[in-house]
Design an enzyme around this catalytic site. Sequence first.
Site, PDB file in Angstrom:
ATOM      1  N   SER A 137      11.257   7.303 -11.532  1.00 23.57           N
ATOM      2  CA  SER A 137      10.949   6.630 -10.309  1.00 23.57           C
ATOM      3  C   SER A 137      12.358   6.239  -9.609  1.00 23.57           C
ATOM      4  CB  SER A 137       9.898   5.256 -10.551  1.00 23.57           C
ATOM      5  OG  SER A 137      10.566   4.528 -11.363  1.00 23.57           O
ATOM      6  N   LYS A 163       7.644  -1.591 -22.118  1.00 20.32           N
ATOM      7  CA  LYS A 163       7.853  -0.464 -21.077  1.00 20.32           C
ATOM      8  C   LYS A 163       9.510  -0.831 -20.450  1.00 20.32           C
ATOM      9  CE  LYS A 163       5.711   1.942 -17.197  1.00 20.32           C
ATOM     10  NZ  LYS A 163       5.128   2.176 -15.877  1.00 20.32           N
ATOM     11  N   ALA A 192       0.849  -1.133   0.090  1.00 13.76           N
ATOM     12  CA  ALA A 192      -0.070   0.039   0.059  1.00 13.76           C
ATOM     13  C   ALA A 192       0.829   1.128  -0.065  1.00 13.76           C
ATOM     14  CB  ALA A 192      -0.918  -0.149   1.081  1.00 13.76           C
ATOM     15  N   GLY A 193       1.754   1.430  -0.955  1.00 15.60           N
ATOM     16  CA  GLY A 193       2.548   2.522  -1.232  1.00 15.60           C
ATOM     17  C   GLY A 193       1.689   3.558  -2.125  1.00 15.60           C
ATOM     18  N   SER A 194       2.342   4.074  -3.323  1.00 13.44           N
ATOM     19  CA  SER A 194       1.979   5.023  -4.162  1.00 13.44           C
ATOM     20  C   SER A 194       0.936   4.516  -4.995  1.00 13.44           C
ATOM     21  CB  SER A 194       2.947   5.717  -4.918  1.00 13.44           C
ATOM     22  OG  SER A 194       4.048   6.263  -4.360  1.00 13.44           O
ATOM     23  N   ARG A 249       3.112   9.678  -3.018  1.00  9.81           N
ATOM     24  CA  ARG A 249       2.739   9.831  -1.755  1.00  9.81           C
ATOM     25  C   ARG A 249       3.172  11.050  -0.928  1.00  9.81           C
ATOM     26  NH1 ARG A 249       4.322   4.753   1.432  1.00  9.81           N
ATOM     27  NH2 ARG A 249       5.566   4.614  -0.286  1.00  9.81           N
ATOM     28  N   ASN A 268       6.735  -2.869 -12.341  1.00 10.78           N
ATOM     29  CA  ASN A 268       7.727  -2.384 -13.511  1.00 10.78           C
ATOM     30  C   ASN A 268       8.905  -3.413 -13.697  1.00 10.78           C
ATOM     31  OD1 ASN A 268       6.466  -0.101 -14.557  1.00 10.78           O
ATOM     32  ND2 ASN A 268       7.854   1.353 -13.502  1.00 10.78           N
ATOM     33  N   ASN A 320      12.180   2.110 -19.527  1.00  9.12           N
ATOM     34  CA  ASN A 320      12.616   2.199 -18.210  1.00  9.12           C
ATOM     35  C   ASN A 320      14.167   1.913 -18.296  1.00  9.12           C
ATOM     36  OD1 ASN A 320       9.489   0.678 -16.777  1.00  9.12           O
ATOM     37  ND2 ASN A 320      10.425   3.141 -16.936  1.00  9.12           N
TER      38      ASN A 320
HETATM   39  N1  LIG Z   1       4.130   5.020  -8.431  1.00  6.13           N
HETATM   40  C1  LIG Z   1       4.045   4.768  -9.742  1.00  6.13           C
HETATM   41  O1  LIG Z   1       3.355   6.004 -10.300  1.00  6.13           O
HETATM   42  C2  LIG Z   1       4.236   3.848 -10.628  1.00  6.13           C
HETATM   43  C3  LIG Z   1       4.811   2.880 -10.043  1.00  6.13           C
HETATM   44  N2  LIG Z   1       4.902   1.656 -11.141  1.00  6.13           N
HETATM   45  C4  LIG Z   1       5.528   0.401 -10.389  1.00  6.13           C
HETATM   46  O2  LIG Z   1       4.604  -0.153  -9.411  1.00  6.13           O
HETATM   47  C5  LIG Z   1       5.470  -0.581  -8.257  1.00  6.13           C
HETATM   48  C6  LIG Z   1       5.111  -0.048  -7.013  1.00  6.13           C
HETATM   49  O3  LIG Z   1       5.389   1.208  -6.969  1.00  6.13           O
HETATM   50  P1  LIG Z   1       5.223   2.216  -6.042  1.00  6.13           P
HETATM   51  O4  LIG Z   1       3.596   2.202  -5.659  1.00  6.13           O
HETATM   52  O5  LIG Z   1       5.838   3.625  -6.438  1.00  6.13           O
HETATM   53  O6  LIG Z   1       6.046   1.840  -4.951  1.00  6.13           O
HETATM   54  P2  LIG Z   1       6.261   2.359  -3.285  1.00  6.13           P
HETATM   55  O7  LIG Z   1       7.752   2.302  -2.787  1.00  6.13           O
HETATM   56  O8  LIG Z   1       5.412   3.460  -3.123  1.00  6.13           O
HETATM   57  O9  LIG Z   1       5.300   1.316  -2.516  1.00  6.13           O
HETATM   58  C7  LIG Z   1       5.615  -0.029  -2.304  1.00  6.13           C
HETATM   59  C8  LIG Z   1       4.923  -0.514  -0.905  1.00  6.13           C
HETATM   60  O10 LIG Z   1       5.003  -1.958  -0.961  1.00  6.13           O
HETATM   61  C9  LIG Z   1       5.239  -2.203   0.683  1.00  6.13           C
HETATM   62  N3  LIG Z   1       5.665  -3.242   0.812  1.00  6.13           N
HETATM   63  C10 LIG Z   1       6.927  -3.944   0.359  1.00  6.13           C
HETATM   64  N4  LIG Z   1       7.016  -5.187   0.802  1.00  6.13           N
HETATM   65  C11 LIG Z   1       5.964  -5.519   1.537  1.00  6.13           C
HETATM   66  C12 LIG Z   1       5.259  -6.685   2.367  1.00  6.13           C
HETATM   67  N5  LIG Z   1       6.225  -7.757   2.512  1.00  6.13           N
HETATM   68  N6  LIG Z   1       4.404  -6.519   3.157  1.00  6.13           N
HETATM   69  C13 LIG Z   1       3.554  -5.399   2.760  1.00  6.13           C
HETATM   70  N7  LIG Z   1       3.880  -4.398   2.250  1.00  6.13           N
HETATM   71  C14 LIG Z   1       5.002  -4.457   1.895  1.00  6.13           C
HETATM   72  C15 LIG Z   1       6.104  -1.034   0.978  1.00  6.13           C
HETATM   73  O11 LIG Z   1       5.910  -1.013   2.363  1.00  6.13           O
HETATM   74  P3  LIG Z   1       7.082   0.102   3.288  1.00  6.13           P
HETATM   75  O12 LIG Z   1       6.554   1.569   2.903  1.00  6.13           O
HETATM   76  O13 LIG Z   1       6.724  -0.548   4.694  1.00  6.13           O
HETATM   77  O14 LIG Z   1       8.361  -0.229   2.742  1.00  6.13           O
HETATM   78  C16 LIG Z   1       5.710   0.068   0.319  1.00  6.13           C
HETATM   79  O15 LIG Z   1       4.504   0.870   1.198  1.00  6.13           O
HETATM   80  C17 LIG Z   1       6.806  -0.552  -8.491  1.00  6.13           C
HETATM   81  O16 LIG Z   1       7.257  -1.767  -9.346  1.00  6.13           O
HETATM   82  C18 LIG Z   1       6.759   0.741  -9.907  1.00  6.13           C
HETATM   83  O17 LIG Z   1       7.928   0.544 -10.709  1.00  6.13           O
HETATM   84  C19 LIG Z   1       4.573   1.527 -12.445  1.00  6.13           C
HETATM   85  C20 LIG Z   1       3.973   2.546 -12.850  1.00  6.13           C
HETATM   86  C21 LIG Z   1       3.679   3.905 -12.134  1.00  6.13           C
HETATM   87  C1  LIG Z   2       7.929   6.327 -17.930  1.00  2.42           C
HETATM   88  C2  LIG Z   2       8.706   6.730 -16.834  1.00  2.42           C
HETATM   89  C3  LIG Z   2      10.220   6.750 -17.094  1.00  2.42           C
HETATM   90  C4  LIG Z   2       8.042   8.120 -16.274  1.00  2.42           C
HETATM   91  O1  LIG Z   2       8.848   8.778 -15.256  1.00  2.42           O
HETATM   92  C5  LIG Z   2       8.584   5.683 -15.751  1.00  2.42           C
HETATM   93  O2  LIG Z   2       8.012   4.623 -15.739  1.00  2.42           O
HETATM   94  C6  LIG Z   2       9.457   5.850 -14.459  1.00  2.42           C
HETATM   95  O3  LIG Z   2       9.606   7.072 -13.949  1.00  2.42           O
HETATM   96  O4  LIG Z   2       9.683   4.654 -13.978  1.00  2.42           O
END
Ligand SMILES: NC(=O)C1=CN([C@@H]2O[C@H](COP(=O)(O)OP(=O)(O)OC[C@H]3O[C@@H](n4cnc5c(N)ncnc54)[C@H](OP(=O)(O)O)[C@@H]3O)[C@@H](O)[C@H]2O)C=CC1
Ligand SMILES: CC(C)(CO)C(=O)C(=O)O
Length: 300
Positions: A251, A181, A11-13, A131, A103, A185
């Site tokens: 990212s 993608k 439950a991150g971004s 976030r 990703n 990346n």
């Molecule tokens: N954010 C974006 O706009 C985009 C993200 N993505 C992809 O999505 C994926 C997630 O990205 P993002 O949301 O930014 O990452 P974040 O780091 O914001 O969120 C990941 C979350 O996972 C939690 N987590 C990790 N391990 C566990 C576990 N064992 N049990 C419970 N929770 C856990 C982390 O908790 P804790 O905070 O405690 O470490 C954190 O809250 C990545 O692969 C990213 O590349 C793809 C496109 C867009």
């Molecule tokens: C497409 C791009 C490069 C946009 O910032 C992305 O997916 C990332 O930041 O991981």
Amino acid sequence: MAAPRIAILGAGSLGLLFGASLAASGQSVHLLRRPGHRPTEERIRLERGGERRELSLPASGIDSPPPDLSHVILCTKAHDAAPAIRQLAPALPPGAAVLTLQNGLGSQDAVAAALPGHPVSAGCTTEGAWRRDARTVVHAGIGVTRIGPLQGDDVDWCQRLGPAGLGCEPVPDIRRWLVDKLRVNALLNPLTVLHDCRNGGVLEIPGARAALESLGAEADAVLAAAGYRFAEGAAARTAAVARATADNVSSMLQDYRAGRRLELDAITGAILTLGARHGIATPEHQRIYDTLRGLAAVGR
Ligand SMILES: NC(=O)C1=CN([C@@H]2O[C@H](COP(=O)(O)OP(=O)(O)OC[C@H]3O[C@@H](n4cnc5c(N)ncnc54)[C@H](OP(=O)(O)O)[C@@H]3O)[C@@H](O)[C@H]2O)C=CC1
Ligand SMILES: CC(C)(CO)C(=O)C(=O)O
């Protein structure tokens, strides 16, 4: 039949964006936090455009999930995906469907392997979320999530995501979308870290622009050998994305600046693995991988 109950694991971004959007559309959502997190209600804020929505979502540790989960959306970083799903697997009801949204490449198959007998789908999303604080997620870029089956039944995830206002498209060959993608990346993200620049900077800094071309040529050779054909080469495709997202901090650069582990193995590492498997040399990607591995933040 009981109403679907959807868990967000990670439950991150992105997880909060999906969880809050689903809950705002009236669907039953549960946040799975790290082990030991005591069951609680969390106040989550979703900011989109000028609007701000507050939602109360039940949450518990991954070691004490609700017994009636029907769906799980896995939104951890790539390197956390398989370890997290392995923690949940023993408590996951038979038949519960999993959608994994990382990703890069590699995490998706590792997740499926950890869940024999469960339908597993992979998604590739162009949504953008960050976030503002632990409980406030900003929907920064409206995108589309393409989803296709990896293992077992083809679950209609768009039936869940569409009503939540999240653009969704079922695709027959999700790997091709993931690879498309991946090549962007693998070119853009490491260069933004090495040159400490926004996405657009990669096109303006002469050394970065040159590296984009050489990394692109290697990626094209590797992906062609692996059987992927694209109308446009990786460098041209990445340049178009860099122009369209010129003001974004990638990212990987965000993770680097925050001292978080980089998704280097899932991105550059995936190109290296495919290159080795198909006998294609990847010295430029290897150099970038070694350099970024050497930076203090990696692997923390
Ligand atoms: N954010 C974006 O706009 C985009 C993200 N993505 C992809 O999505 C994926 C997630 O990205 P993002 O949301 O930014 O990452 P974040 O780091 O914001 O969120 C990941 C979350 O996972 C939690 N987590 C990790 N391990 C566990 C576990 N064992 N049990 C419970 N929770 C856990 C982390 O908790 P804790 O905070 O405690 O470490 C954190 O809250 C990545 O692969 C990213 O590349 C793809 C496109 C867009
Ligand atoms: C497409 C791009 C490069 C946009 O910032 C992305 O997916 C990332 O930041 O991981």
